[in-house]
Design a protein around this motif. Structure first.
Motif, PDB file in Angstrom:
ATOM      1  N   ALA A 185       8.011   8.132  -0.897  1.00  0.00           N
ATOM      2  CA  ALA A 185       6.967   7.107  -1.092  1.00  0.00           C
ATOM      3  C   ALA A 185       6.368   7.176  -2.502  1.00  0.00           C
ATOM      4  O   ALA A 185       6.058   6.140  -3.101  1.00  0.00           O
ATOM      5  CB  ALA A 185       5.866   7.294  -0.051  1.00  0.00           C
ATOM      6  N   ARG A 189       5.634   4.030  -4.746  1.00  0.00           N
ATOM      7  CA  ARG A 189       4.267   3.705  -5.187  1.00  0.00           C
ATOM      8  C   ARG A 189       4.257   3.551  -6.715  1.00  0.00           C
ATOM      9  O   ARG A 189       3.642   2.633  -7.250  1.00  0.00           O
ATOM     10  CB  ARG A 189       3.283   4.806  -4.744  1.00  0.00           C
ATOM     11  CG  ARG A 189       1.827   4.363  -4.810  1.00  0.00           C
ATOM     12  CD  ARG A 189       0.881   5.289  -4.048  1.00  0.00           C
ATOM     13  NE  ARG A 189       1.172   5.238  -2.608  1.00  0.00           N
ATOM     14  CZ  ARG A 189       1.655   6.279  -1.912  1.00  0.00           C
ATOM     15  NH1 ARG A 189       1.910   7.415  -2.513  1.00  0.00           N
ATOM     16  NH2 ARG A 189       1.888   6.151  -0.616  1.00  0.00           N
ATOM     17  N   LEU A 267       4.119  -0.131   1.930  1.00  0.00           N
ATOM     18  CA  LEU A 267       3.800   1.294   1.710  1.00  0.00           C
ATOM     19  C   LEU A 267       2.850   1.794   2.783  1.00  0.00           C
ATOM     20  O   LEU A 267       2.862   2.950   3.167  1.00  0.00           O
ATOM     21  CB  LEU A 267       3.188   1.475   0.321  1.00  0.00           C
ATOM     22  CG  LEU A 267       4.182   1.559  -0.828  1.00  0.00           C
ATOM     23  CD1 LEU A 267       3.484   1.400  -2.154  1.00  0.00           C
ATOM     24  CD2 LEU A 267       4.938   2.881  -0.773  1.00  0.00           C
ATOM     25  N   PRO A 272       9.470   0.988   3.895  1.00  0.00           N
ATOM     26  CA  PRO A 272       9.438   0.054   2.757  1.00  0.00           C
ATOM     27  C   PRO A 272      10.826  -0.428   2.330  1.00  0.00           C
ATOM     28  O   PRO A 272      10.944  -1.187   1.386  1.00  0.00           O
ATOM     29  CB  PRO A 272       8.816   0.919   1.648  1.00  0.00           C
ATOM     30  CG  PRO A 272       9.169   2.308   1.997  1.00  0.00           C
ATOM     31  CD  PRO A 272       9.355   2.392   3.484  1.00  0.00           C
TER      32      PRO A 272
END
Ligand code: HEM
Length: 309
Positions: A185, A189, A267, A272
């Protein structure tokens, strides 16, 4: 045949110099906001710049060979050292190619030898800007006189740099989105924040491209040829370029207003992947369109504009 090599050499130089300027600049204004995840997701910030510098330098070599063959009217004289030196040192085209080659070779050595740092990206972006701006002296940008000629030259330089910011950022974003595919993640991000970092710059770039493009168009078409310009080869290629530009604009809007917010929402969710895949597809199509604009521009610069007919 030689004309094709001239167009190819321009394309390789445009793609290399645009990335050499726009990608390190993107590292400076978009990656920091993206935090350490971006560095992990983009382990090879250097490789992209090294490849861009190498491409630019190789394109310069090819351009000099092709121009020498074109000016002497024989392929064989492309390898004649006296003819090459004459073109390189006695023509404005030669001076601009030498400036471009020098800037890209210095960038190549520095980026290959030194560890990634803010200072290195600043130097690389400055050398990239020099390489990109030098095109204004080897195309239709520099054939003006007096104040109007200077205005046209400056508009062409701004046009080139704006094109470099957009296409260089796209190259860096494609590396980031492909790198983020397998990562956790944090990398996704980082990609989201890098996209946010670019969106503000993107609007300014589009405005600069349209304004300076209209200035270029005004000088190269002129009021007397405004109605007939489209029936010329130059006019037809410019229209094709503007059509691809419109496609890029709509993809950029899709990324900014639909796909990037969707990535942010995903997210918060579990998976995702689909949002990431949609964004990756869109960025790859936008980059392919950007490359097509450079193909058309490489050809455009070899055609006589309406005002010269
Ligand atoms: C993605 C958007 C665009 C990119 C990447 C782009 C890129 C370029 C490049 C690299 C050049 C060559 C400059 C030189 O070598 O001196 C150029 C020239 C030019 N561009 Fe653009 N441009 C874009 C959008 C536009 C727009 C929106 C317009 C019109 C409103 C425009 C009009 C022109 C004109 C008239 C020229 C001069 C062509 C010539 O030298 O014969 N461009 N563009």
């Amino acid at each position: 045949m030689i004309e094709l090599v001239v167009v190819l050499a321009r394309l390789v130089q445009y793609a290399g110099a645009a990335t050499l300027f726009g990608a390190p600049l993107f590292y400076l204004y978009a990656l920091p906001a993206a935090g350490p995840g971006a560095a992990r997701a983009m382990p090879d910030t250097r490789r992209l710049i090294v490849v861009a510098a190498l491409l630019t330098a190789m394109g310069c070599g090819l351009a000099l060979l092709a121009q020498t063959a074109m000016m002497s009217g024989a392929l064989a004289s492309a390898l004649d050292p006296r003819a090459l030196v004459m073109v390189a040192t006695d023509t404005q085209f030669g001076a601009s190619v030498l400036a471009r080659a020098a800037a890209s070779l210095i960038a190549l050595v520095l980026v290959a030898a030194l560890p990634p740092s803010t200072k290195l990206w600043r130097i690389a972006a400055a050398l990239g800007a020099l390489a990109l701006a030098s095109f204004a002296w080897s195309g239709h940008g520099a054939d003006g006189e007096g104040a109007a000629g200077l205005f046209k030259l400056l508009a062409d330089i701004v046009h080139l740099l704006a094109a470099g910011i957009w296409l260089g950022a796209l190259a860096a974003l494609v590396v980031l989105v492909l790198g983020a595919r397998q990562a956790e993640a944090a990398a996704i991000r980082a990609l989201h924040q890098a996209l946010e970092g670019f969106s503000g710059v993107g609007s300014l770039v589009v405005a600069a491209l349209v304004l300076t493009g209209l200035v270029n168009g005004w000088f190269l078409v002129g009021p007397d040829h405004a109605l007939t310009a489209i029936s010329t080869a130059w006019g037809a290629v410019l229209v094709a370029k503007l059509a691809v530009f419109a496609l890029m604009l709509s993809l950029a809007a899709l990324n900014r207003f639909v796909l990037t917010p969707r990535l942010e929402r995903s997210l918060a969710g579990l998976d995702p992947t689909s949002a990431l895949l949609a964004l990756r597809r869109s960025l790859l199509v936008e980059s392919a369109a950007g490359l097509s604009v450079l193909v058309l521009v490489s050809w455009l610069g070899t055609l006589a504009p309406p005002a010269a007919l």
